[in-house]
Design a protein around this motif. Structure first.
Motif, PDB file in Angstrom:
ATOM      1  N   LYS A  40       0.844  -1.186   0.000  1.00 30.65           N
ATOM      2  CA  LYS A  40       0.000   0.000   0.000  1.00 30.65           C
ATOM      3  C   LYS A  40       0.881   1.238   0.000  1.00 30.65           C
ATOM      4  O   LYS A  40       1.972   1.236   0.547  1.00 30.65           O
ATOM      5  CB  LYS A  40      -0.863   0.034   1.269  1.00 30.65           C
ATOM      6  N   VAL A  41       0.370   2.267  -0.650  1.00 26.96           N
ATOM      7  CA  VAL A  41       1.030   3.565  -0.533  1.00 26.96           C
ATOM      8  C   VAL A  41      -0.019   4.532   0.026  1.00 26.96           C
ATOM      9  O   VAL A  41      -1.141   4.603  -0.467  1.00 26.96           O
ATOM     10  CB  VAL A  41       1.635   4.023  -1.878  1.00 26.96           C
ATOM     11  N   ILE A  42       0.345   5.188   1.105  1.00 25.96           N
ATOM     12  CA  ILE A  42      -0.591   6.072   1.792  1.00 25.96           C
ATOM     13  C   ILE A  42      -0.037   7.491   1.774  1.00 25.96           C
ATOM     14  O   ILE A  42       1.069   7.733   2.246  1.00 25.96           O
ATOM     15  CB  ILE A  42      -0.827   5.607   3.246  1.00 25.96           C
ATOM     16  N   GLU A  63       2.208   3.232  13.897  1.00 24.07           N
ATOM     17  CA  GLU A  63       2.193   2.278  15.010  1.00 24.07           C
ATOM     18  C   GLU A  63       0.788   2.035  15.538  1.00 24.07           C
ATOM     19  O   GLU A  63       0.451   0.921  15.912  1.00 24.07           O
ATOM     20  CB  GLU A  63       3.080   2.809  16.143  1.00 24.07           C
ATOM     21  N   LYS A  64      -0.037   3.094  15.547  1.00 25.87           N
ATOM     22  CA  LYS A  64      -1.356   2.965  16.175  1.00 25.87           C
ATOM     23  C   LYS A  64      -2.432   2.427  15.249  1.00 25.87           C
ATOM     24  O   LYS A  64      -3.406   1.843  15.700  1.00 25.87           O
ATOM     25  CB  LYS A  64      -1.812   4.323  16.718  1.00 25.87           C
ATOM     26  N   LEU A  65      -2.301   2.682  13.948  1.00 28.00           N
ATOM     27  CA  LEU A  65      -3.412   2.301  13.062  1.00 28.00           C
ATOM     28  C   LEU A  65      -2.980   1.711  11.721  1.00 28.00           C
ATOM     29  O   LEU A  65      -3.515   0.690  11.298  1.00 28.00           O
ATOM     30  CB  LEU A  65      -4.296   3.528  12.793  1.00 28.00           C
ATOM     31  N   LEU A  66      -2.005   2.343  11.075  1.00 23.54           N
ATOM     32  CA  LEU A  66      -1.807   2.039   9.650  1.00 23.54           C
ATOM     33  C   LEU A  66      -1.100   0.715   9.379  1.00 23.54           C
ATOM     34  O   LEU A  66      -1.342   0.080   8.360  1.00 23.54           O
ATOM     35  CB  LEU A  66      -1.024   3.178   8.983  1.00 23.54           C
ATOM     36  N   VAL A  67      -0.214   0.324  10.294  1.00 26.34           N
ATOM     37  CA  VAL A  67       0.638  -0.837  10.029  1.00 26.34           C
ATOM     38  C   VAL A  67       0.365  -1.944  11.038  1.00 26.34           C
ATOM     39  O   VAL A  67       0.198  -1.678  12.226  1.00 26.34           O
ATOM     40  CB  VAL A  67       2.131  -0.419  10.110  1.00 26.34           C
ATOM     41  N   ASN A  68       0.309  -3.163  10.555  1.00 24.49           N
ATOM     42  CA  ASN A  68       0.251  -4.334  11.430  1.00 24.49           C
ATOM     43  C   ASN A  68       1.681  -4.860  11.567  1.00 24.49           C
ATOM     44  O   ASN A  68       2.189  -5.523  10.665  1.00 24.49           O
ATOM     45  CB  ASN A  68      -0.649  -5.399  10.808  1.00 24.49           C
TER      46      ASN A  68
ATOM     47  N   PRO B  16     -12.867   5.791  -0.752  1.00 26.38           N
ATOM     48  CA  PRO B  16     -13.535   5.447   0.515  1.00 26.38           C
ATOM     49  C   PRO B  16     -12.561   4.942   1.575  1.00 26.38           C
ATOM     50  O   PRO B  16     -12.692   5.284   2.750  1.00 26.38           O
ATOM     51  CB  PRO B  16     -14.543   4.356   0.114  1.00 26.38           C
ATOM     52  N   GLN B  17     -11.560   4.153   1.160  1.00 27.31           N
ATOM     53  CA  GLN B  17     -10.603   3.624   2.127  1.00 27.31           C
ATOM     54  C   GLN B  17      -9.810   4.774   2.763  1.00 27.31           C
ATOM     55  O   GLN B  17      -9.623   4.819   3.987  1.00 27.31           O
ATOM     56  CB  GLN B  17      -9.658   2.644   1.413  1.00 27.31           C
ATOM     57  N   GLY B  18      -9.375   5.698   1.922  1.00 30.83           N
ATOM     58  CA  GLY B  18      -8.625   6.843   2.429  1.00 30.83           C
ATOM     59  C   GLY B  18      -9.452   7.691   3.379  1.00 30.83           C
ATOM     60  O   GLY B  18      -8.972   8.116   4.436  1.00 30.83           O
ATOM     61  N   ASN B  19     -10.724   7.916   3.018  1.00 33.98           N
ATOM     62  CA  ASN B  19     -11.572   8.731   3.879  1.00 33.98           C
ATOM     63  C   ASN B  19     -11.827   8.061   5.222  1.00 33.98           C
ATOM     64  O   ASN B  19     -11.849   8.716   6.259  1.00 33.98           O
ATOM     65  CB  ASN B  19     -12.906   8.996   3.186  1.00 33.98           C
ATOM     66  N   THR B  20     -11.988   6.735   5.205  1.00 38.63           N
ATOM     67  CA  THR B  20     -12.208   5.995   6.446  1.00 38.63           C
ATOM     68  C   THR B  20     -10.981   6.081   7.337  1.00 38.63           C
ATOM     69  O   THR B  20     -11.091   6.289   8.550  1.00 38.63           O
ATOM     70  CB  THR B  20     -12.521   4.516   6.125  1.00 38.63           C
ATOM     71  N   VAL B  21      -9.804   5.930   6.727  1.00 42.27           N
ATOM     72  CA  VAL B  21      -8.574   6.003   7.514  1.00 42.27           C
ATOM     73  C   VAL B  21      -8.385   7.410   8.081  1.00 42.27           C
ATOM     74  O   VAL B  21      -8.000   7.567   9.249  1.00 42.27           O
ATOM     75  CB  VAL B  21      -7.360   5.573   6.654  1.00 42.27           C
ATOM     76  N   ALA B  22      -8.689   8.435   7.280  1.00 46.08           N
ATOM     77  CA  ALA B  22      -8.562   9.812   7.777  1.00 46.08           C
ATOM     78  C   ALA B  22      -9.471  10.020   8.984  1.00 46.08           C
ATOM     79  O   ALA B  22      -9.057  10.584  10.005  1.00 46.08           O
ATOM     80  CB  ALA B  22      -8.902  10.800   6.660  1.00 46.08           C
ATOM     81  N   PHE B  30      -5.396  12.313  16.142  1.00 47.08           N
ATOM     82  CA  PHE B  30      -4.487  12.954  15.170  1.00 47.08           C
ATOM     83  C   PHE B  30      -5.251  14.058  14.437  1.00 47.08           C
ATOM     84  O   PHE B  30      -5.635  13.915  13.275  1.00 47.08           O
ATOM     85  CB  PHE B  30      -3.943  11.916  14.185  1.00 47.08           C
ATOM     86  N   ASN B  31      -5.450  15.174  15.155  1.00 43.94           N
ATOM     87  CA  ASN B  31      -6.307  16.236  14.626  1.00 43.94           C
ATOM     88  C   ASN B  31      -5.651  17.042  13.522  1.00 43.94           C
ATOM     89  O   ASN B  31      -6.305  17.853  12.873  1.00 43.94           O
ATOM     90  CB  ASN B  31      -6.723  17.165  15.758  1.00 43.94           C
ATOM     91  N   THR B  32      -4.359  16.838  13.314  1.00 39.41           N
ATOM     92  CA  THR B  32      -3.671  17.596  12.270  1.00 39.41           C
ATOM     93  C   THR B  32      -3.896  16.986  10.887  1.00 39.41           C
ATOM     94  O   THR B  32      -3.557  17.606   9.882  1.00 39.41           O
ATOM     95  CB  THR B  32      -2.154  17.625  12.542  1.00 39.41           C
ATOM     96  N   VAL B  33      -4.472  15.786  10.836  1.00 41.75           N
ATOM     97  CA  VAL B  33      -4.669  15.116   9.548  1.00 41.75           C
ATOM     98  C   VAL B  33      -5.763  15.799   8.742  1.00 41.75           C
ATOM     99  O   VAL B  33      -6.872  16.012   9.234  1.00 41.75           O
ATOM    100  CB  VAL B  33      -5.040  13.626   9.764  1.00 41.75           C
ATOM    101  N   LYS B  34      -5.437  16.172   7.523  1.00 40.36           N
ATOM    102  CA  LYS B  34      -6.401  16.842   6.652  1.00 40.36           C
ATOM    103  C   LYS B  34      -6.971  15.903   5.600  1.00 40.36           C
ATOM    104  O   LYS B  34      -8.128  16.016   5.230  1.00 40.36           O
ATOM    105  CB  LYS B  34      -5.713  18.027   5.946  1.00 40.36           C
ATOM    106  N   ASP B  35      -6.147  15.028   5.080  1.00 43.03           N
ATOM    107  CA  ASP B  35      -6.606  14.172   3.992  1.00 43.03           C
ATOM    108  C   ASP B  35      -5.724  12.933   3.913  1.00 43.03           C
ATOM    109  O   ASP B  35      -4.538  12.989   4.227  1.00 43.03           O
ATOM    110  CB  ASP B  35      -6.527  14.936   2.658  1.00 43.03           C
ATOM    111  N   VAL B  36      -6.339  11.830   3.507  1.00 41.66           N
ATOM    112  CA  VAL B  36      -5.589  10.590   3.287  1.00 41.66           C
ATOM    113  C   VAL B  36      -6.026   9.993   1.954  1.00 41.66           C
ATOM    114  O   VAL B  36      -7.232   9.899   1.683  1.00 41.66           O
ATOM    115  CB  VAL B  36      -5.836   9.569   4.428  1.00 41.66           C
ATOM    116  N   ARG B  37      -5.058   9.630   1.132  1.00 38.28           N
ATOM    117  CA  ARG B  37      -5.360   8.903  -0.112  1.00 38.28           C
ATOM    118  C   ARG B  37      -4.557   7.618  -0.075  1.00 38.28           C
ATOM    119  O   ARG B  37      -3.369   7.622   0.266  1.00 38.28           O
ATOM    120  CB  ARG B  37      -4.936   9.700  -1.360  1.00 38.28           C
TER     121      ARG B  37
END
Lengths: 81, 81
Positions: A40-42, A63-68, B16-22, B30-37
């Motif tokens: 995956k590329v995030i 560590e908390k969410l993205l990677v297992n 949808p996956q990116g939005n769910t992760v964001a 992690f309130n500094t996160v604006k967007d995830v793709r």
């Protein structure tokens, strides 16, 4: 800032999606294909004053969410303002 | 040779996956996160005599199997012997 993270299965972990794609490519006539690994590329867009702060935040997110960590490893590919 | 390809949804396509992760990251504090793709990174190991040959092969693989051109775009990130 925009950070790009790569997440792959560890080399020791079987990658079923990659193996399926490799077999499909070979069936389509791409006989030169030896191996395929899929990860995956995030891309995370975040607010941070300094690149160092963003780097630390990204590490925590991984560590908390993205990677297992049992089966995956990650690499922060790039981070830019 | 080893080629690395990035495949992302086109910018105009909802991820949808990116939005769910964001949303999950924001819920975790992690309130500094604006967007995830989120996209795919594919490492293809193949036999080729010249980098130019490998580049052409990879382009064909993307067109025939790896990429759905309606909603995805790809980029050959690197290719090395």
């Amino acid at each position: 800032m925009k950070a790009r993270i790569h997440i792959f299965y560890k080399d020791s972990v079987f990658d079923p999606q990659g193996n399926t794609v490799a077999a499909s490519l070979q069936r389509l006539g791409f006989n030169t294909v030896k191996d395929v690994r899929i990860g995956k590329v995030i891309d995370v867009t975040l607010e941070a004053k300094r690149i160092e702060d963003a780097r630390i935040e990204i590490g925590k997110m991984c560590e908390k969410l993205l990677v297992n960590p049992v089966i995956e490893s990650y690499r922060l590919e790039s981070i830019e303002a």
